[in-house]
Design a protein around this motif. Sequence first.
Motif, PDB file in Angstrom:
ATOM      1  N   THR A  56      43.818  33.679  41.292  1.00 21.01           N
ATOM      2  CA  THR A  56      44.545  33.773  40.026  1.00 21.01           C
ATOM      3  C   THR A  56      44.252  32.529  39.207  1.00 21.01           C
ATOM      4  OG1 THR A  56      46.357  35.094  40.935  1.00 21.01           O
ATOM      5  CG2 THR A  56      46.812  33.873  38.917  1.00 21.01           C
ATOM      6  N   GLN A  89      42.760  37.743  39.032  1.00 26.08           N
ATOM      7  CA  GLN A  89      43.586  37.844  37.836  1.00 26.08           C
ATOM      8  C   GLN A  89      43.392  36.625  36.944  1.00 26.08           C
ATOM      9  OE1 GLN A  89      47.580  38.263  39.436  1.00 26.08           O
ATOM     10  NE2 GLN A  89      47.450  40.488  39.324  1.00 26.08           N
ATOM     11  N   VAL A  98      46.340  39.184  34.582  1.00 26.58           N
ATOM     12  CA  VAL A  98      46.053  40.600  34.814  1.00 26.58           C
ATOM     13  C   VAL A  98      44.697  40.746  35.484  1.00 26.58           C
ATOM     14  CG1 VAL A  98      47.466  41.414  32.890  1.00 26.58           C
ATOM     15  CG2 VAL A  98      45.071  40.815  32.495  1.00 26.58           C
ATOM     16  N   GLU A  99      44.485  41.873  36.147  1.00 30.13           N
ATOM     17  CA  GLU A  99      43.205  42.191  36.745  1.00 30.13           C
ATOM     18  C   GLU A  99      42.293  42.829  35.712  1.00 30.13           C
ATOM     19  OE1 GLU A  99      43.678  44.593  40.211  1.00 30.13           O
ATOM     20  OE2 GLU A  99      45.277  43.343  41.045  1.00 30.13           O
TER      21      GLU A  99
END
Length: 238
Positions: A56, A89, A98-99
């Motif tokens: 992330t 992400q 977000v992916e």
Amino acid sequence: NVTLDTVWIESWGKDSQSETGIAIVAALSPRFVFNGVPVRGAVTARTNVEVVGNITIDGRDHDTNGVVIGPGLYGVSTCDSLDLSGSAQIGGNNTVPVESKDTVGVSSVICEQEVPVTAALNSPESFLGLPAGALDEFKSTTLTTPFHGIRYITGTVGPVDFGNYSSGILIVHNSFKTAEMHLNQGKFIGLVIVDKMSKINGKAEILGSVVTLGETDVSTFGNGGANILYSSYVINNL
């Protein structure tokens, strides 16, 4: 604050008859003053960036506990292109990470691509606003962790384990801009400047920002469950 470190020292001495205490408060001027480190996101890169695995990257502003406190900057800012895939992400500019499947391509809110190259990306000293050679005395070929302060490694390092807590400025750079860092695990608070991020394959956490200066290779951020979280407080207090 950003210009002074304050240190409190208390010293006590005792003989057979009496006890004496001395208290001192000292303000120490920093050795280097960085007037606006030009990070543009949680990751600032000169070349292609590949974000894969379960990593992330969050450009929202975080405090020193990793709690979101403001809209922040981009997740990734690159002078080339970004490839986001898998379960990785990216977030930033007040947008939750977000992916890739949740975005149309890669949203321009959370990243910026094809950014013009500036002189700040020429060297670590240029990025920090220091004269050439200012950091030469910190150069070494090995990295011992955990550490606190400036570490300047002139060759490829890794897998790096930051331990429970390392902090400061970590530079992995040589004159050819081919030095790589392979990050495994641990926590780091501060600024990382590398020629190329080889990969991150463990559960590592970086609170601050990462900059890549390499001119030819893709920097890969991923494979593990790492977090890269932008923090203006950390960057402004280097």
